[in-house]
Design a protein around this motif. Structure first.
Motif, PDB file in Angstrom:
ATOM      1  N   PHE A  35       1.009  -1.407   0.139  1.00 42.52           N
ATOM      2  CA  PHE A  35      -0.063  -0.104  -0.128  1.00 42.52           C
ATOM      3  C   PHE A  35       0.570   1.248  -0.267  1.00 42.52           C
ATOM      4  CE2 PHE A  35      -2.878  -3.076   1.733  1.00 42.52           C
ATOM      5  CZ  PHE A  35      -4.319  -3.101   0.885  1.00 42.52           C
ATOM      6  N   ALA A  36       1.569   1.031   0.530  1.00 40.30           N
ATOM      7  CA  ALA A  36       2.532   2.901   0.861  1.00 40.30           C
ATOM      8  C   ALA A  36       3.350   2.887  -0.917  1.00 40.30           C
ATOM      9  CB  ALA A  36       4.198   1.828   1.777  1.00 40.30           C
ATOM     10  N   ALA A  37       4.093   1.076  -1.600  1.00 38.06           N
ATOM     11  CA  ALA A  37       4.756   2.285  -2.730  1.00 38.06           C
ATOM     12  C   ALA A  37       3.106   2.654  -3.571  1.00 38.06           C
ATOM     13  CB  ALA A  37       4.771   0.616  -3.125  1.00 38.06           C
ATOM     14  N   GLU A  38       2.218   2.317  -3.501  1.00 38.62           N
ATOM     15  CA  GLU A  38       1.166   2.408  -4.313  1.00 38.62           C
ATOM     16  C   GLU A  38       0.610   3.555  -4.135  1.00 38.62           C
ATOM     17  OE1 GLU A  38      -3.133   1.383  -5.854  1.00 38.62           O
ATOM     18  OE2 GLU A  38      -1.176   0.266  -6.229  1.00 38.62           O
ATOM     19  N   PHE A  39       0.476   4.693  -2.958  1.00 39.24           N
ATOM     20  CA  PHE A  39       0.341   5.406  -2.364  1.00 39.24           C
ATOM     21  C   PHE A  39       1.248   6.923  -3.027  1.00 39.24           C
ATOM     22  CE2 PHE A  39      -2.263   3.698   1.284  1.00 39.24           C
ATOM     23  CZ  PHE A  39      -3.323   3.799   0.473  1.00 39.24           C
ATOM     24  N   ILE A  40       2.312   6.429  -2.881  1.00 39.70           N
ATOM     25  CA  ILE A  40       4.085   7.008  -3.142  1.00 39.70           C
ATOM     26  C   ILE A  40       3.913   7.196  -4.283  1.00 39.70           C
ATOM     27  CG2 ILE A  40       6.308   6.932  -3.140  1.00 39.70           C
ATOM     28  CD1 ILE A  40       5.764   8.196  -0.433  1.00 39.70           C
ATOM     29  N   ALA A  41       3.131   6.538  -5.097  1.00 39.54           N
ATOM     30  CA  ALA A  41       3.713   6.154  -6.544  1.00 39.54           C
ATOM     31  C   ALA A  41       2.213   7.525  -7.254  1.00 39.54           C
ATOM     32  CB  ALA A  41       3.475   5.111  -7.447  1.00 39.54           C
ATOM     33  N   ARG A  42       1.081   7.244  -6.770  1.00 41.93           N
ATOM     34  CA  ARG A  42      -0.683   8.294  -6.956  1.00 41.93           C
ATOM     35  C   ARG A  42      -0.214   9.377  -7.059  1.00 41.93           C
ATOM     36  NH1 ARG A  42      -4.025   5.252  -9.252  1.00 41.93           N
ATOM     37  NH2 ARG A  42      -4.510   2.379  -9.066  1.00 41.93           N
ATOM     38  N   ALA A  43       1.392   9.431  -5.787  1.00 38.79           N
ATOM     39  CA  ALA A  43       1.455  11.078  -5.603  1.00 38.79           C
ATOM     40  C   ALA A  43       1.790  11.426  -6.439  1.00 38.79           C
ATOM     41  CB  ALA A  43       1.770  11.242  -4.073  1.00 38.79           C
ATOM     42  N   GLY A  44       3.172  10.871  -7.271  1.00 39.73           N
ATOM     43  CA  GLY A  44       3.469  11.643  -8.427  1.00 39.73           C
ATOM     44  C   GLY A  44       4.798  11.022  -8.548  1.00 39.73           C
ATOM     45  N   VAL A  45       5.889  10.617  -6.880  1.00 36.45           N
ATOM     46  CA  VAL A  45       6.897  10.249  -6.425  1.00 36.45           C
ATOM     47  C   VAL A  45       7.522   9.171  -8.443  1.00 36.45           C
ATOM     48  CG1 VAL A  45       8.281   9.087  -5.733  1.00 36.45           C
ATOM     49  CG2 VAL A  45       6.854  10.337  -4.827  1.00 36.45           C
ATOM     50  N   LYS A  46       8.342   9.954  -8.921  1.00 35.84           N
ATOM     51  CA  LYS A  46       8.314   9.292 -10.469  1.00 35.84           C
ATOM     52  C   LYS A  46       9.765   8.195 -10.170  1.00 35.84           C
ATOM     53  CE  LYS A  46       7.408  12.162 -13.861  1.00 35.84           C
ATOM     54  NZ  LYS A  46       7.927  13.077 -15.186  1.00 35.84           N
ATOM     55  N   ASN A  47      10.728   8.708  -8.875  1.00 38.74           N
ATOM     56  CA  ASN A  47      11.548   8.020  -8.989  1.00 38.74           C
ATOM     57  C   ASN A  47      11.847   6.749  -7.715  1.00 38.74           C
ATOM     58  OD1 ASN A  47      13.730   9.015 -11.029  1.00 38.74           O
ATOM     59  ND2 ASN A  47      12.991  10.989  -9.343  1.00 38.74           N
ATOM     60  N   ILE A  48      11.570   5.658  -7.954  1.00 36.67           N
ATOM     61  CA  ILE A  48      11.248   5.063  -6.794  1.00 36.67           C
ATOM     62  C   ILE A  48      11.683   3.479  -6.974  1.00 36.67           C
ATOM     63  CG2 ILE A  48       9.308   3.550  -5.183  1.00 36.67           C
ATOM     64  CD1 ILE A  48       7.402   5.252  -6.861  1.00 36.67           C
ATOM     65  N   THR A  49      12.492   3.404  -5.638  1.00 38.53           N
ATOM     66  CA  THR A  49      13.109   2.039  -5.820  1.00 38.53           C
ATOM     67  C   THR A  49      12.443   0.560  -4.889  1.00 38.53           C
ATOM     68  OG1 THR A  49      15.675   2.390  -6.133  1.00 38.53           O
ATOM     69  CG2 THR A  49      15.490   0.379  -4.572  1.00 38.53           C
ATOM     70  N   ILE A  50      11.807  -0.945  -5.357  1.00 38.36           N
ATOM     71  CA  ILE A  50      11.819  -1.383  -4.944  1.00 38.36           C
ATOM     72  C   ILE A  50      12.664  -2.893  -3.881  1.00 38.36           C
ATOM     73  CG2 ILE A  50       9.293  -0.650  -4.825  1.00 38.36           C
ATOM     74  CD1 ILE A  50       8.635  -3.036  -7.396  1.00 38.36           C
ATOM     75  N   VAL A  51      11.942  -3.051  -3.073  1.00 41.53           N
ATOM     76  CA  VAL A  51      13.230  -4.339  -2.618  1.00 41.53           C
ATOM     77  C   VAL A  51      11.781  -5.337  -1.716  1.00 41.53           C
ATOM     78  CG1 VAL A  51      14.463  -4.930  -1.563  1.00 41.53           C
ATOM     79  CG2 VAL A  51      15.515  -2.517  -2.204  1.00 41.53           C
ATOM     80  N   ASP A  52      12.248  -6.976  -2.003  1.00 37.85           N
ATOM     81  CA  ASP A  52      11.713  -7.721  -1.740  1.00 37.85           C
ATOM     82  C   ASP A  52      11.820  -8.736  -2.382  1.00 37.85           C
ATOM     83  OD1 ASP A  52       9.844  -9.846  -0.090  1.00 37.85           O
ATOM     84  OD2 ASP A  52       8.389  -8.201  -0.022  1.00 37.85           O
ATOM     85  N   GLY A  53      11.806 -10.032  -1.708  1.00 39.34           N
ATOM     86  CA  GLY A  53      12.133 -10.911  -2.281  1.00 39.34           C
ATOM     87  C   GLY A  53      11.155 -12.463  -2.041  1.00 39.34           C
ATOM     88  N   ASP A  54      10.148 -11.742  -1.762  1.00 38.93           N
ATOM     89  CA  ASP A  54       9.169 -12.911  -1.235  1.00 38.93           C
ATOM     90  C   ASP A  54       8.538 -12.930  -2.504  1.00 38.93           C
ATOM     91  OD1 ASP A  54       7.970 -14.859   0.147  1.00 38.93           O
ATOM     92  OD2 ASP A  54       6.721 -13.061   1.502  1.00 38.93           O
ATOM     93  N   VAL A  55       7.622 -14.105  -3.060  1.00 43.40           N
ATOM     94  CA  VAL A  55       6.531 -14.584  -3.449  1.00 43.40           C
ATOM     95  C   VAL A  55       5.301 -14.612  -2.042  1.00 43.40           C
ATOM     96  CG1 VAL A  55       8.495 -15.770  -4.544  1.00 43.40           C
ATOM     97  CG2 VAL A  55       6.481 -16.957  -3.303  1.00 43.40           C
ATOM     98  N   PHE A  56       3.967 -14.511  -3.713  1.00 39.71           N
ATOM     99  CA  PHE A  56       2.704 -14.109  -2.797  1.00 39.71           C
ATOM    100  C   PHE A  56       2.024 -15.538  -2.840  1.00 39.71           C
ATOM    101  CE2 PHE A  56       2.144 -10.017  -5.126  1.00 39.71           C
ATOM    102  CZ  PHE A  56       1.923  -8.707  -4.245  1.00 39.71           C
TER     103      PHE A  56
END
Length: 239
Positions: A35-56
């Motif tokens: 959710f945090a990643a979605e809110f940050i992207a929808r706010a207009g932030v263009k430069n994002i690095t995401i990190v996770d090694g897991d699967v759903f």
């Protein structure tokens, strides 16, 4: 008409420029981080690095934004990366599909980031990420435990030294004190007393000895508070 028209109306052109030029690191893409990643992207932030090694997996469906029958078994980074690019085709997205080792935590954190968002749900990698950010003088906000709680109005953002009624925060404070980092870290937490009956003791696999039951909206609310704090910090910055 820009898809960010309503954002610009609220924060002005200069505010939107700050958001679009910001660079955010988000580690952990579970209930809080997705959710945090979605809110940050929808706010207009263009430069994002995401990190996770897991699967759903199926148990994620009750609280993680992109967890669906159709995404079970897929990596969280790939699913969320595709979603963020579908929100903003101009996004500059760096994707790291891996769990955070102590060495990687120190390597990945740098002053190129305006803010680090710690959405990890395990103590040791949280400690490593927080210590790396503090030593490199990079802003960080850390999410505490959303499990075992039902009242979203009890969620707060304070210095980690002022957290209470949270098992994760208590353990984290102890570990951070050992590393001489026991304050100066923003934390998202709930001061609601955890529902003790909701805890489950495990055999220790997946690095967890126990975990609390979690309702759908609580991790999302933690992610919202973390994103709101970061966005407001960016809007107030002088950059």
């Amino acid at each position: 008409m820009s898809w960010l028209e309503r954002t610009e109306l609220l924060v002005t052109k200069s505010g939107l420029d700050k958001l679009q030029n910001a660079n955010i690191l988000i580690v952990g893409l579970g209930g809080v981080g997705s959710f945090a990643a979605e809110f940050i992207a929808r706010a207009g932030v263009k430069n994002i690095t995401i990190v996770d090694g897991d699967v759903f997996d199926e148990t994620n469906k009750n609280r993680q934004l992109p967890a669906l029958d159709s995404t079970i078994g897929q990596s969280k980074t790939s699913v969320i990366a595709a979603r963020l690019k579908d929100i903003n085709s101009e996004i500059n997205l760096t994707v790291l599909q891996e769990f955070l080792s102590p060495e990687k935590a120190y390597d990945i954190v740098s002053n190129e980031y305006d803010y680090v968002m710690d959405c990890i749900d395990s103590i040791t990698p949280k400690v490593n990420l927080i210590v790396a950010a503090r030593r490199k003088k990079v802003k960080i906000i850390s999410s505490m435990g959303a499990g075992g709680k039902l009242n979203a109005t009890k969620i707060k953002v304070k210095d980690i030294a002022k957290t209470k009624n949270c098992t994760m925060a208590r353990l984290l404070r102890k570990r951070l004190r050992e590393r001489k980092v026991d304050k100066g870290v923003k934390a998202v937490f709930s001061d609601e007393v955890q529902i003790a009956e909701s805890v489950k003791i495990t055999d220790g696999t997946n690095f967890k000895k126990s975990f609390y039951g979690t309702i759908s909206y609580m991790p999302a609310a933690f992610g919202l508070q973390a994103a709101a704090h970061v966005v407001n910090y960016l809007l107030k910055s002088k950059k």
